[in-house]
Scaffold this motif. Structure first.
Motif, PDB file in Angstrom:
ATOM      1  N   TYR A  97       0.830  -1.204   0.000  1.00 40.90           N
ATOM      2  CA  TYR A  97       0.000   0.000   0.000  1.00 40.90           C
ATOM      3  C   TYR A  97       0.866   1.257   0.000  1.00 40.90           C
ATOM      4  N   LEU A  98       1.909   1.262   0.838  1.00 41.10           N
ATOM      5  CA  LEU A  98       2.793   2.421   0.897  1.00 41.10           C
ATOM      6  C   LEU A  98       3.554   2.625  -0.415  1.00 41.10           C
ATOM      7  N   LEU A  99       3.878   1.514  -1.088  1.00 45.90           N
ATOM      8  CA  LEU A  99       4.646   1.584  -2.334  1.00 45.90           C
ATOM      9  C   LEU A  99       3.766   1.759  -3.564  1.00 45.90           C
ATOM     10  N   SER A 100       2.461   1.660  -3.387  1.00 46.16           N
ATOM     11  CA  SER A 100       1.538   1.751  -4.522  1.00 46.16           C
ATOM     12  C   SER A 100       1.306   3.210  -4.910  1.00 46.16           C
ATOM     13  N   PRO A 101       0.717   3.440  -6.067  1.00 49.94           N
ATOM     14  CA  PRO A 101       0.386   4.827  -6.466  1.00 49.94           C
ATOM     15  C   PRO A 101      -0.568   5.511  -5.499  1.00 49.94           C
ATOM     16  N   GLU A 102      -1.286   4.749  -4.680  1.00 49.29           N
ATOM     17  CA  GLU A 102      -2.211   5.355  -3.724  1.00 49.29           C
ATOM     18  C   GLU A 102      -1.474   6.197  -2.687  1.00 49.29           C
ATOM     19  N   LYS A 103      -0.288   5.755  -2.288  1.00 47.75           N
ATOM     20  CA  LYS A 103       0.531   6.505  -1.329  1.00 47.75           C
ATOM     21  C   LYS A 103       1.797   7.056  -1.982  1.00 47.75           C
ATOM     22  N   ASN A 104       2.362   6.285  -2.886  1.00 51.65           N
ATOM     23  CA  ASN A 104       3.460   6.759  -3.732  1.00 51.65           C
ATOM     24  C   ASN A 104       4.749   7.081  -2.970  1.00 51.65           C
ATOM     25  N   PHE A 105       5.042   6.298  -1.919  1.00 51.06           N
ATOM     26  CA  PHE A 105       6.344   6.418  -1.269  1.00 51.06           C
ATOM     27  C   PHE A 105       7.348   5.562  -2.038  1.00 51.06           C
ATOM     28  N   GLY A 114     -12.106 -10.076  -4.614  1.00 52.73           N
ATOM     29  CA  GLY A 114     -12.980  -8.917  -4.427  1.00 52.73           C
ATOM     30  C   GLY A 114     -12.594  -7.748  -5.297  1.00 52.73           C
ATOM     31  N   ASN A 115     -11.342  -7.790  -5.799  1.00 54.42           N
ATOM     32  CA  ASN A 115     -10.850  -6.735  -6.686  1.00 54.42           C
ATOM     33  C   ASN A 115     -11.057  -5.347  -6.071  1.00 54.42           C
ATOM     34  N   ILE A 116     -10.656  -5.214  -4.793  1.00 47.57           N
ATOM     35  CA  ILE A 116     -10.823  -3.944  -4.111  1.00 47.57           C
ATOM     36  C   ILE A 116      -9.457  -3.241  -4.010  1.00 47.57           C
ATOM     37  N   SER A 117      -9.482  -1.995  -3.671  1.00 49.31           N
ATOM     38  CA  SER A 117      -8.242  -1.232  -3.552  1.00 49.31           C
ATOM     39  C   SER A 117      -7.636  -1.427  -2.165  1.00 49.31           C
ATOM     40  N   PHE A 118      -6.356  -1.056  -2.042  1.00 48.94           N
ATOM     41  CA  PHE A 118      -5.702  -1.113  -0.738  1.00 48.94           C
ATOM     42  C   PHE A 118      -6.413  -0.189   0.253  1.00 48.94           C
ATOM     43  N   TYR A 119      -6.866   0.946  -0.220  1.00 55.03           N
ATOM     44  CA  TYR A 119      -7.558   1.899   0.657  1.00 55.03           C
ATOM     45  C   TYR A 119      -8.817   1.265   1.261  1.00 55.03           C
ATOM     46  N   THR A 120      -9.596   0.586   0.428  1.00 55.39           N
ATOM     47  CA  THR A 120     -10.815  -0.054   0.916  1.00 55.39           C
ATOM     48  C   THR A 120     -10.487  -1.152   1.922  1.00 55.39           C
ATOM     49  N   LEU A 121      -9.444  -1.906   1.640  1.00 60.64           N
ATOM     50  CA  LEU A 121      -9.048  -2.974   2.565  1.00 60.64           C
ATOM     51  C   LEU A 121      -8.627  -2.394   3.912  1.00 60.64           C
ATOM     52  N   VAL A 175      11.503  -8.164  -5.617  1.00 58.60           N
ATOM     53  CA  VAL A 175      11.600  -9.341  -6.485  1.00 58.60           C
ATOM     54  C   VAL A 175      10.499  -9.313  -7.536  1.00 58.60           C
ATOM     55  N   TYR A 176       9.294  -8.942  -7.108  1.00 55.49           N
ATOM     56  CA  TYR A 176       8.166  -8.947  -8.039  1.00 55.49           C
ATOM     57  C   TYR A 176       7.290  -7.716  -7.776  1.00 55.49           C
ATOM     58  N   PRO A 177       7.602  -6.598  -8.412  1.00 56.18           N
ATOM     59  CA  PRO A 177       6.781  -5.386  -8.244  1.00 56.18           C
ATOM     60  C   PRO A 177       5.474  -5.520  -9.013  1.00 56.18           C
TER      61      PRO A 177
END
Length: 534
Positions: free
Chosen positions: A83-91, A210-217, A335-337
């Motif tokens: 989640y932190l590395l995703s575009p949602e947070k973009n760290f 469920g195909n939900i976003s990290f934010y929803t989870l 290893v697998y982004p």
């Protein structure tokens, strides 16, 4: 300690143990459960009031186990790093590795001792409420925070929740009589383990199907931890604890005795003169307190070879183990982004590793071996396997190989946890054992912080995650060499000291199995010859 240190510890009968070592927990609870298993109040304290009302304590235990299960359900937890590395947070990966994650270790080190003491002083419930509040704050920051500083505060509160877990682990022993400690310990551990497993599976199902976003989870996780906080407010308030409240009750009894004595003195003035002369001075009373006496006895622990061995294993191996756990999700992303959330399988891997850890811990309860001879060798072999698995994680570019290596790495560590718990706890009083486990955990936390500061922190070398895992591989390899050398010394010394005619004693030839007997056994573990029952 089960081991027969040729220098003098001697074998202890397993009939003196009340610990159930066949049920263990995940990485979140193994240390805390070990401490709590030893924190159970002594049978000499007598059963609590709740034990006299079976229906009341049964409902209290059921409610506490339900709380432990619900408080462990955080489906977003295995996905915090993605989640932190995703575009949602973009760290960036460097920010997460070198600036955000290290704060967790520092926070845990600072909060651990106060949490340990406050748990006993405040009688568990307030610390569980603090833990619940910290959990809510964590998920609020994850949902609303956007800056690096806010994520560092998130890790700070995560350290608080880790330090407060011991409150749940030891709480349950205040609800029942000593004869039920073994049973309720199994209930509490199983409920947490089931909660962790359910949480990981639920999180993975939500992501994959469920195909939900990290934010929803994470919003779902916030709902669960908020419910856990409400449950903590409804927990019953125990009337006793291990150190402070027991001593407080004893002081109240002393005051009553002094008051009664003064009345007698008024009736017999002659006797009062002699009794006052024999009264102990206040300066010496504190030296006889439970806590001070245990601190003085801790120094004797390092003189017992096997107690020293397993305590050092607890400090050094748990340090490496938790460093791997803190950073492995970052390695997986390296290893697998994954470009799609549904292809992130962190939850499934955590569920599988939790299940394997439980199985390995259960198997460890049935291992029959002469630990006084083979402890160093067993530890060395398992540490060598863990080093090999770390090397595999560092060198592979296949994410599934990395997943499997991590699952087995955790499983092998959890195999030794109940053995180490038994070896340390079986020779000590419950109070001293709790203190020893607390000291071991604190020393391990200090070592983690030092390694983090040198290799991971931005103020140190600030190594990337692969380089850090290479350091962990070297760390475990060094431990392996030390264990093998120690094993060679112990084995050679043992066979040299055996009678040439092969007429060794039966005690030396008897393997030891980690099977506890009935929890109702009244024999107390020995501690420097004190509290021993004839």
């Amino acid at each position: 300690m089960v081991a027969d240190d040729a220098a003098g510890s001697g074998d202890r009968s397993e009939g003196d143990k009340e610990m159930d070592l066949k049920v263990s927990a995940s990485e979140d609870v193994d240390v805390d459960m070990a401490v709590s298993a030893s924190e159970a109040p002594s049978p000499s304290d007598g059963p609590p009031e709740e034990a006299r009302e079976p229906r009341k304590w049964k409902w209290a235990v059921i409610f506490l186990c339900f709380y432990g299960f619900m408080a462990s359900i955080k489906p977003g937890e295995p996905f915090i790093t993605p989640y932190l590395l995703s575009p949602e947070k973009n760290f960036t990966r460097e920010e997460v590795t070198n600036e955000i994650t290290p704060v967790l270790t520092y926070s845990y080190m600072v909060v651990l001792v106060p949490a340990f003491l406050l748990t006993d002083l405040l009688r568990y419930k307030p610390v569980l409420i603090i833990q619940g509040i910290s959990q809510v704050v964590i998920w609020l920051i994850l949902l609303l925070g956007t800056t690096l500083l806010e994520m560092q505060f998130m890790e700070f509160f995560y350290g608080i929740t880790m330090a407060c877990r011991v409150a749940y682990s030891s709480y349950i022993f205040s609800l029942v009589s000593p004869t039920l400690y073994q049973r309720v310990a199994g209930y509490s551990r199983s409920s947490v383990l089931l909660g962790v497993f359910t949480s990981s599976v639920l999180g993975q199902l939500c992501m994959s199907f469920g195909n939900i976003s990290f934010y929803t989870l994470n919003a779902i996780s916030l709902g669960f931890v908020s419910f856990g906080l409400l449950l903590s407010l409804c927990l019953p308030w125990p009337k006793r604890s291990l150190f402070f409240n027991r001593m407080r009750n004893q002081e109240q009894k002393d005051l009553v005795a002094v008051a009664a004595k003064s009345e007698l003195d008024k009736m017999n003035p002659k006797d009062s003169v002699s009794s006052s002369a024999a009264a102990p001075c206040s300066a010496s009373r504190w030296k006889d307190s439970v806590l001070v006496q245990m601190l003085l006895e801790v120094r004797n622990v390092v003189r017992r070879p096997n107690l020293r061995l397993w305590s050092l294993w607890w400090v050094f191996n748990s340090t490496g183990y938790y460093l791997v756990l803190f950073y492995v999700h970052i390695l997986w992303n390296k290893v697998y982004p994954a470009t799609e959330n549904k292809k992130v399988y962190n939850g499934g891997v955590e569920a599988a590793s939790t299940l394997l850890s439980a199985v390995m811990s259960f198997i460890a309860g049935y291992v029959k071996i002469r630990w006084n001879i083979w402890s160093e060798l067993v530890i060395g072999v398992i540490t060598a396997v863990q080093a090999g698995l770390l090397l595999l994680m560092v060198t592979t570019d296949n994410i599934w190989v990395c997943y499997l290596a991590y699952i087995f790495f955790r499983g092998f560590y959890q195999f030794l946890v109940p053995i180490a718990t038994f070896q340390i706890a079986s020779s000590l009083t419950k109070e001293l054992c709790a203190l020893v486990f607390g000291i071991n955990t604190f020393l391990g936390t200090i070592l983690k912080s030092i390694i983090n500061l040198i290799f991971a922190d931005k103020r140190g070398l600030a190594l990337d995650v692969r380089s850090q895992f290479l350091v962990y591989f070297i760390y475990f390899t060094t431990l392996t060499v030390v264990y093998f050398v120690s094993a060679a010394v112990v084995i050679i010394r043992h066979y040299r000291n055996q009678p040439r005619g092969g007429g060794g004693t039966n005690e030396q030839a008897t393997p030891t199995e980690l099977n506890p007997v009935a929890a109702g056994s009244e024999a107390e573990p020995l501690s420097n010859g004190k509290n021993a029952k004839a």
